[in-house]
Design an enzyme around this catalytic site. Structure first.
Site, PDB file in Angstrom:
ATOM      1  N   GLU A 281      50.737  25.430  38.233  1.00 29.55           N
ATOM      2  CA  GLU A 281      50.663  26.813  38.799  1.00 29.55           C
ATOM      3  C   GLU A 281      49.308  27.233  38.990  1.00 29.55           C
ATOM      4  OE1 GLU A 281      52.559  29.188  35.756  1.00 29.55           O
ATOM      5  OE2 GLU A 281      54.439  28.709  36.014  1.00 29.55           O
ATOM      6  N   PRO A 282      48.425  26.478  39.736  1.00 26.58           N
ATOM      7  CA  PRO A 282      46.997  26.769  39.661  1.00 26.58           C
ATOM      8  C   PRO A 282      46.645  28.164  40.433  1.00 26.58           C
ATOM      9  CG  PRO A 282      47.450  24.823  41.268  1.00 26.58           C
ATOM     10  CD  PRO A 282      48.595  25.261  40.261  1.00 26.58           C
ATOM     11  N   GLY A 283      45.608  28.605  40.083  1.00 27.50           N
ATOM     12  CA  GLY A 283      45.261  30.028  40.515  1.00 27.50           C
ATOM     13  C   GLY A 283      43.879  29.761  40.978  1.00 27.50           C
ATOM     14  N   ARG A 320      34.766  41.140  37.950  1.00 24.59           N
ATOM     15  CA  ARG A 320      34.603  40.081  36.678  1.00 24.59           C
ATOM     16  C   ARG A 320      33.409  40.211  35.920  1.00 24.59           C
ATOM     17  NH1 ARG A 320      34.009  35.368  37.668  1.00 24.59           N
ATOM     18  NH2 ARG A 320      35.456  34.495  35.903  1.00 24.59           N
ATOM     19  N   CYS A 350      28.677  55.046  39.285  1.00 21.04           N
ATOM     20  CA  CYS A 350      28.147  55.676  38.156  1.00 21.04           C
ATOM     21  C   CYS A 350      28.341  55.301  36.682  1.00 21.04           C
ATOM     22  CB  CYS A 350      28.258  57.012  38.373  1.00 21.04           C
ATOM     23  SG  CYS A 350      27.607  57.718  40.023  1.00 21.04           S
ATOM     24  N   GLU A 351      28.170  53.935  36.603  1.00 19.80           N
ATOM     25  CA  GLU A 351      28.432  53.565  35.187  1.00 19.80           C
ATOM     26  C   GLU A 351      27.451  52.489  34.858  1.00 19.80           C
ATOM     27  OE1 GLU A 351      31.340  53.399  33.275  1.00 19.80           O
ATOM     28  OE2 GLU A 351      32.814  54.650  34.541  1.00 19.80           O
TER      29      GLU A 351
END
Ligand SMILES: *Cc1c(COP(=O)(O)O)cnc(C)c1O
Length: 426
Positions: A281-283, A320, A350-351
């Site tokens: 099940e590679p992503g 990420r 604004c972070e």
């Protein structure tokens, strides 16, 4: 000049190309922020798994949460791939792309009854069941509707994949899977419950794994279990070894899919399990290195302690770095002679957590385009509308052609479905 990741993304002279398309041309034509994927890169990644599996009963199921755009699904489906889904939404998406239900496995710790009903109605290949409680509910739902659910139990083999804590899933403290000590009892229960048919066993130990060792450890645990399960008269037709293979973001050196799969097959054969159907099940390893996020430099802001390169892509487009402190390469789409400086590459949100890369040496000016590399996995699928920003457009490139596979989200779409309160309550 070569870059880490895909051979399909490289400089020719001063210009960064994806296959035979110049990224700065695509950015001007389609606007930014812009996700761009190489079709050849995706197909090459899938072919590496398939080559190693030639001659055996197998199915590679792309874990579509890594990048679930319809054209990406379609590309893999056409190459013979199956799909691993984790929600009812993903089920509708993969069906909308024309994939037959017989190539879909349904994973996830929190499947609802409604999702089970729908997956049974369309006839998915297998439910990867993650707990005893889920087994009971699935049995009720299946038997109650006169259906049979084919099941595999996801085993938590308790091996440390040596990866980021947020993306390791096969350790005792994780919410995923059935502890291997309880697995046999669960299989006996599954075999006895109405509406269920045991067909396989699976595990998925984490993500961005760069060693073969943890996979072999997990495989050995799984095979031990298969032997004790079959000793009790329950046949286990397939072994699904999950996904998790890492990619090169900077200097990681994961085994190639072909090498990993071959070493697992060697162990499977050596232990006398070579007759079983093999699934993966590679992503990330199918799509991660195939994509870039192209962004325009809005402002260059020199500071006393830091220089900032403010670009039009932000954490809502690419989570990420903010979420996992992930390092992703950032390069200019067109190389300049200079001057170079060290920048924090940040977005407009604004972070303070809104950064794409820290301490990056770049020669850039306002109006230039930069590309975040290895942005094909867990990038667009994690995009949000934070700060009421529409999500980026996506392109698929093949050779010198580029297709718009997702329109840029318009601001008017962002508050569609919202309702003002009636004047009487104000
Ligand atoms: C996310 C996921 C995968 C894919 O993981 P990658 O690290 O992207 O290969 C495979 N199986 C399951 C059950 C998953 O949840």
């Amino acid at each position: 000049m070569t870059l880490p990741g895909s051979p399909h993304i490289a400089y020719r002279g001063d210009e960064l190309f994806i296959e035979d398309c110049r990224l700065s041309d695509l950015a001007r034509r389609f606007g930014t922020p812009l996700y761009v994927y190489s079709r050849a890169s995706m197909l090459a990644a899938l072919a590496a798994y398939q080559r190693a599996l030639v001659g055996r009963d197998h199915l590679v199921c792309y874990a579509m949460k890594a990048n679930s755009s319809l054209a990406v699904i379609q590309t893999f489906a056409h190459a013979g791939c199956g799909f691993d889904i984790v929600s009812g939404g993903e089920l509708e998406r993969v069906l909308a792309a024309g994939v037959p239900a017989s190539k879909i496995v349904f994973s996830g710790v929190g499947k609802t009854r409604a999702e089970m009903h729908r997956a049974l109605d369309v006839g998915v290949l297998c439910f990867n069941v993650e707990s005893e409680a889920e087994l009971g509910v699935l049995s009720q739902v299946a038997a109650g509707s006169g259906n049979t659910a084919r099941v595999s139990l996801r085993i938590n083999p308790d091996v440390d994949p040596g990866t980021h804590p947020y993306i390791s899933t096969g350790l005792k403290g994780n919410k995923f899977g059935i502890a291997h000590e309880q697995a046999l009892a669960c299989y006996l229960q599954a075999a006895a419950l109405p509406g269920l048919e045991v067909i396989g066993i699976d595990c998925h130990i984490g993500s961005q794994i760069t060693d073969t060792g943890p996979y072999l450890d997990a495989l050995d645990r799984l095979l031990d279990l298969v032997e004790s399960i079959e000793a009790r008269g329950i046949t286990v037709h397939h072994l699904d070894l999950g996904g998790g293979l890492g990619i090169t973001y900077t200097d990681e050196t994961p085994p190639s899919a072909e090498v990993l799969v071959r070493s697992l097959l060697e162990r499977i054969d050596a232990r006398g399990h070579g007759h079983r159907k093999i699934m993966f099940e590679p992503g990330r390893s199918l799509v991660g290195n195939a994509g870039v996020l192209v962004s325009e430099v809005l402002y260059v802001k020199p500071g006393e302690q830091k220089n900032f390169c403010i670009v039009d892509a932000a954490m809502n487009d690419l989570m990420r770095p903010a979420m996992y402190q992930a390092w992703m390469g950032i390069v200019a789409c067109r190389l300049r002679d200079g001057p170079e400086a060290v920048y924090d590459v940040v977005g407009p949100i604004c972070e303070s957590g809104d950064w794409l890369g820290r301490d990056r040496t770049l020669a850039v000016q306002a109006g230039d385009f930069v590309a975040v590399l290895s942005a094909g996995a867990y990038s667009m699928t994690m995009a949000s509308n934070y700060n009421t920003r529409g999500r980026a457009a996506e392109l698929m490139v093949s050779g010198d052609q580029a297709w718009l596979i997702r329109d840029r989200e318009q601001v008017s779409e962002l508050f569609r479905g919202e309702h003002l309160l009636p004047a009487s309550v104000l």
